[in-house]
Design a protein around this motif. Structure first.
Motif, PDB file in Angstrom:
ATOM      1  N   ARG A 100     103.248 -40.935  77.705  1.00  0.00           N
ATOM      2  CA  ARG A 100     103.614 -41.714  76.517  1.00  0.00           C
ATOM      3  C   ARG A 100     103.851 -40.751  75.363  1.00  0.00           C
ATOM      4  NH1 ARG A 100     101.947 -47.036  76.096  1.00  0.00           N
ATOM      5  NH2 ARG A 100     102.878 -46.920  74.009  1.00  0.00           N
ATOM      6  N   ASP A 101     104.797 -41.079  74.491  1.00  0.00           N
ATOM      7  CA  ASP A 101     105.164 -40.180  73.402  1.00  0.00           C
ATOM      8  C   ASP A 101     104.051 -40.127  72.348  1.00  0.00           C
ATOM      9  OD1 ASP A 101     107.398 -38.633  71.974  1.00  0.00           O
ATOM     10  OD2 ASP A 101     106.766 -40.082  70.461  1.00  0.00           O
ATOM     11  N   PHE A 102     103.610 -38.920  72.017  1.00  0.00           N
ATOM     12  CA  PHE A 102     102.519 -38.725  71.064  1.00  0.00           C
ATOM     13  C   PHE A 102     102.870 -39.323  69.705  1.00  0.00           C
ATOM     14  CE2 PHE A 102      99.761 -36.605  68.082  1.00  0.00           C
ATOM     15  CZ  PHE A 102      98.599 -36.328  68.778  1.00  0.00           C
ATOM     16  N   GLY A 103     104.090 -39.061  69.231  1.00  0.00           N
ATOM     17  CA  GLY A 103     104.503 -39.553  67.925  1.00  0.00           C
ATOM     18  C   GLY A 103     104.519 -41.071  67.845  1.00  0.00           C
ATOM     19  N   GLU A 104     104.972 -41.719  68.911  1.00  0.00           N
ATOM     20  CA  GLU A 104     105.001 -43.176  68.919  1.00  0.00           C
ATOM     21  C   GLU A 104     103.585 -43.754  68.920  1.00  0.00           C
ATOM     22  OE1 GLU A 104     107.386 -44.576  72.121  1.00  0.00           O
ATOM     23  OE2 GLU A 104     109.251 -43.710  71.337  1.00  0.00           O
ATOM     24  N   LEU A 105     102.683 -43.133  69.693  1.00  0.00           N
ATOM     25  CA  LEU A 105     101.289 -43.597  69.708  1.00  0.00           C
ATOM     26  C   LEU A 105     100.650 -43.427  68.339  1.00  0.00           C
ATOM     27  CD1 LEU A 105     100.057 -42.192  73.151  1.00  0.00           C
ATOM     28  CD2 LEU A 105     100.528 -44.575  72.579  1.00  0.00           C
ATOM     29  N   ALA A 106     100.924 -42.296  67.683  1.00  0.00           N
ATOM     30  CA  ALA A 106     100.390 -42.073  66.342  1.00  0.00           C
ATOM     31  C   ALA A 106     100.911 -43.124  65.376  1.00  0.00           C
ATOM     32  CB  ALA A 106     100.757 -40.671  65.866  1.00  0.00           C
ATOM     33  N   GLN A 107     102.187 -43.419  65.489  1.00  0.00           N
ATOM     34  CA  GLN A 107     102.833 -44.376  64.583  1.00  0.00           C
ATOM     35  C   GLN A 107     102.215 -45.762  64.721  1.00  0.00           C
ATOM     36  OE1 GLN A 107     107.101 -44.607  65.226  1.00  0.00           O
ATOM     37  NE2 GLN A 107     107.454 -44.441  63.036  1.00  0.00           N
ATOM     38  N   VAL A 108     101.860 -46.136  65.941  1.00  0.00           N
ATOM     39  CA  VAL A 108     101.360 -47.490  66.209  1.00  0.00           C
ATOM     40  C   VAL A 108      99.845 -47.592  66.053  1.00  0.00           C
ATOM     41  CG1 VAL A 108     101.133 -49.285  67.970  1.00  0.00           C
ATOM     42  CG2 VAL A 108     103.283 -48.028  67.740  1.00  0.00           C
ATOM     43  N   HIS A 109      99.106 -46.570  66.515  1.00  0.00           N
ATOM     44  CA  HIS A 109      97.655 -46.706  66.642  1.00  0.00           C
ATOM     45  C   HIS A 109      96.834 -45.914  65.632  1.00  0.00           C
ATOM     46  CE1 HIS A 109      98.047 -48.900  70.447  1.00  0.00           C
ATOM     47  NE2 HIS A 109      98.949 -48.003  70.810  1.00  0.00           N
ATOM     48  N   SER A 110      97.397 -44.868  65.018  1.00  0.00           N
ATOM     49  CA  SER A 110      96.583 -44.027  64.144  1.00  0.00           C
ATOM     50  C   SER A 110      96.160 -44.782  62.889  1.00  0.00           C
ATOM     51  CB  SER A 110      97.349 -42.757  63.752  1.00  0.00           C
ATOM     52  OG  SER A 110      96.537 -41.916  62.955  1.00  0.00           O
ATOM     53  N   ILE A 111      94.881 -44.661  62.536  1.00  0.00           N
ATOM     54  CA  ILE A 111      94.379 -45.336  61.341  1.00  0.00           C
ATOM     55  C   ILE A 111      94.614 -44.501  60.084  1.00  0.00           C
ATOM     56  CG2 ILE A 111      92.654 -46.666  62.607  1.00  0.00           C
ATOM     57  CD1 ILE A 111      90.537 -44.677  61.710  1.00  0.00           C
ATOM     58  N   ASP A 112      95.091 -43.268  60.261  1.00  0.00           N
ATOM     59  CA  ASP A 112      95.497 -42.455  59.105  1.00  0.00           C
ATOM     60  C   ASP A 112      96.958 -42.797  58.804  1.00  0.00           C
ATOM     61  OD1 ASP A 112      95.255 -40.323  57.120  1.00  0.00           O
ATOM     62  OD2 ASP A 112      96.648 -39.241  58.393  1.00  0.00           O
ATOM     63  N   LYS A 113      97.159 -43.735  57.902  1.00  0.00           N
ATOM     64  CA  LYS A 113      98.492 -44.310  57.700  1.00  0.00           C
ATOM     65  C   LYS A 113      99.506 -43.300  57.165  1.00  0.00           C
ATOM     66  CE  LYS A 113      97.177 -48.181  59.294  1.00  0.00           C
ATOM     67  NZ  LYS A 113      97.556 -48.479  60.695  1.00  0.00           N
ATOM     68  N   ALA A 114      99.038 -42.355  56.348  1.00  0.00           N
ATOM     69  CA  ALA A 114      99.966 -41.373  55.775  1.00  0.00           C
ATOM     70  C   ALA A 114     100.630 -40.547  56.864  1.00  0.00           C
ATOM     71  CB  ALA A 114      99.231 -40.467  54.797  1.00  0.00           C
ATOM     72  N   SER A 115      99.837 -40.028  57.810  1.00  0.00           N
ATOM     73  CA  SER A 115     100.422 -39.233  58.895  1.00  0.00           C
ATOM     74  C   SER A 115     101.087 -40.130  59.944  1.00  0.00           C
ATOM     75  CB  SER A 115      99.360 -38.339  59.549  1.00  0.00           C
ATOM     76  OG  SER A 115      98.320 -39.103  60.130  1.00  0.00           O
ATOM     77  N   ALA A 116     100.598 -41.355  60.106  1.00  0.00           N
ATOM     78  CA  ALA A 116     101.210 -42.271  61.070  1.00  0.00           C
ATOM     79  C   ALA A 116     102.676 -42.527  60.729  1.00  0.00           C
ATOM     80  CB  ALA A 116     100.439 -43.585  61.125  1.00  0.00           C
ATOM     81  N   GLU A 117     102.972 -42.610  59.429  1.00  0.00           N
ATOM     82  CA  GLU A 117     104.357 -42.833  59.007  1.00  0.00           C
ATOM     83  C   GLU A 117     105.267 -41.673  59.390  1.00  0.00           C
ATOM     84  OE1 GLU A 117     104.353 -43.633  54.858  1.00  0.00           O
ATOM     85  OE2 GLU A 117     103.355 -45.586  55.057  1.00  0.00           O
ATOM     86  N   ARG A 118     104.662 -40.487  59.590  1.00  0.00           N
ATOM     87  CA  ARG A 118     105.425 -39.300  60.001  1.00  0.00           C
ATOM     88  C   ARG A 118     105.229 -39.007  61.480  1.00  0.00           C
ATOM     89  NH1 ARG A 118     102.718 -37.708  55.323  1.00  0.00           N
ATOM     90  NH2 ARG A 118     101.290 -36.448  56.587  1.00  0.00           N
ATOM     91  N   LYS A 119     104.872 -40.040  62.258  1.00  0.00           N
ATOM     92  CA  LYS A 119     104.594 -39.896  63.686  1.00  0.00           C
ATOM     93  C   LYS A 119     103.491 -38.879  63.948  1.00  0.00           C
ATOM     94  CE  LYS A 119     109.000 -41.536  65.481  1.00  0.00           C
ATOM     95  NZ  LYS A 119     110.104 -41.319  66.441  1.00  0.00           N
ATOM     96  N   GLY A 120     102.517 -38.849  63.057  1.00  0.00           N
ATOM     97  CA  GLY A 120     101.340 -38.011  63.243  1.00  0.00           C
ATOM     98  C   GLY A 120     101.421 -36.640  62.620  1.00  0.00           C
TER      99      GLY A 120
END
Length: 212
Positions: A100-120
């Motif tokens: 699974r793509d790391f950036g997509e998982l970060a975008q959907v699941h990461s609770i750090d919203k600032a980095s999630a918007e940048r795909k982690g």
């Protein structure tokens, strides 16, 4: 336009006062917090910041005495996924194991919203800029590799090295950054000394019930 901005602000402020907005309990608490911060910042400016001086000789000495920081410096670019608990972190690793793509998982699941918007993506780091508890494990990863989960203050964090680089910086390129770093180091040292002295003469009691 500037004049109209002033007029608009005053008209709105007068109307808000007429509606007794300034009597709102939540607003008064926020105003008190802002007032406290302004007073503290002014006090620190008078007591510490206004007296700290960093001259060019100190900056140049730091540059020359830390060649690894500025010449042929190794850096890694990091993306992260931050989740609330260890079970969710294990789920993320399972998803990553099936490509699974790391950036997509970060975008959907990461609770750090600032980095999630940048795909982690959280940018470039040297070894010493990484948190001490993760630097040895994370910095040695190759580009494309993913770390194990680390328990950090904000939750469980998983890192991916997306790129590695070796760069060199001239003195002029980093002069301002060094000055700021030396200023901050000196400020933190003097702030600790100030706080230790104040705490020694000021009784501090914690209300454990309210703390919980």
């Amino acid at each position: 336009a500037i004049l109209e901005g002033f007029v608009n602000r005053e008209v709105l402020y007068a109307e808000a006062l007429d509606k007794k907005i300034d009597k709102d309990a939540d607003l008064r608490k926020k105003l008190e917090d802002v007032k406290k911060e302004l007073i503290i910042n002014t006090y620190l400016q008078n007591q510490i910041m206004g007296h700290i001086k960093v001259d060019d000789k100190e900056i140049e000495a730091f540059y020359n005495n830390n060649p690894a920081e500025f010449r042929n410096r190794e850096e890694v670019r990091i993306s992260q996924i931050v989740v609330a608990d260890e079970a969710t972190a294990r789920q993320m690793l399972e998803k990553l194991s099936i490509r699974r793509d790391f950036g997509e998982l970060a975008q959907v699941h990461s609770i750090d919203k600032a980095s999630a918007e940048r795909k982690g993506d959280v940018g470039w780091f040297t070894y010493h800029k990484l948190p001490e508890e993760v630097r040895d494990s994370v910095f040695k990863l190759k580009a494309g590799e993913v770390s194990r989960p680390f328990k950090m203050a904000d939750g469980y964090e998983i890192y991916k090295i997306t790129d590695r680089n070796t760069v060199s910086y001239s003195f002029d390129q980093v002069k301002d950054a060094i000055k700021m770093q030396l200023f901050q180091d000196r400020f933190q040292k003097e702030l600790k000394t100030l706080l230790d002295g104040l705490k020694n003469k000021t009784p501090v009691q914690l209300n454990e019930a309210l703390l919980k």
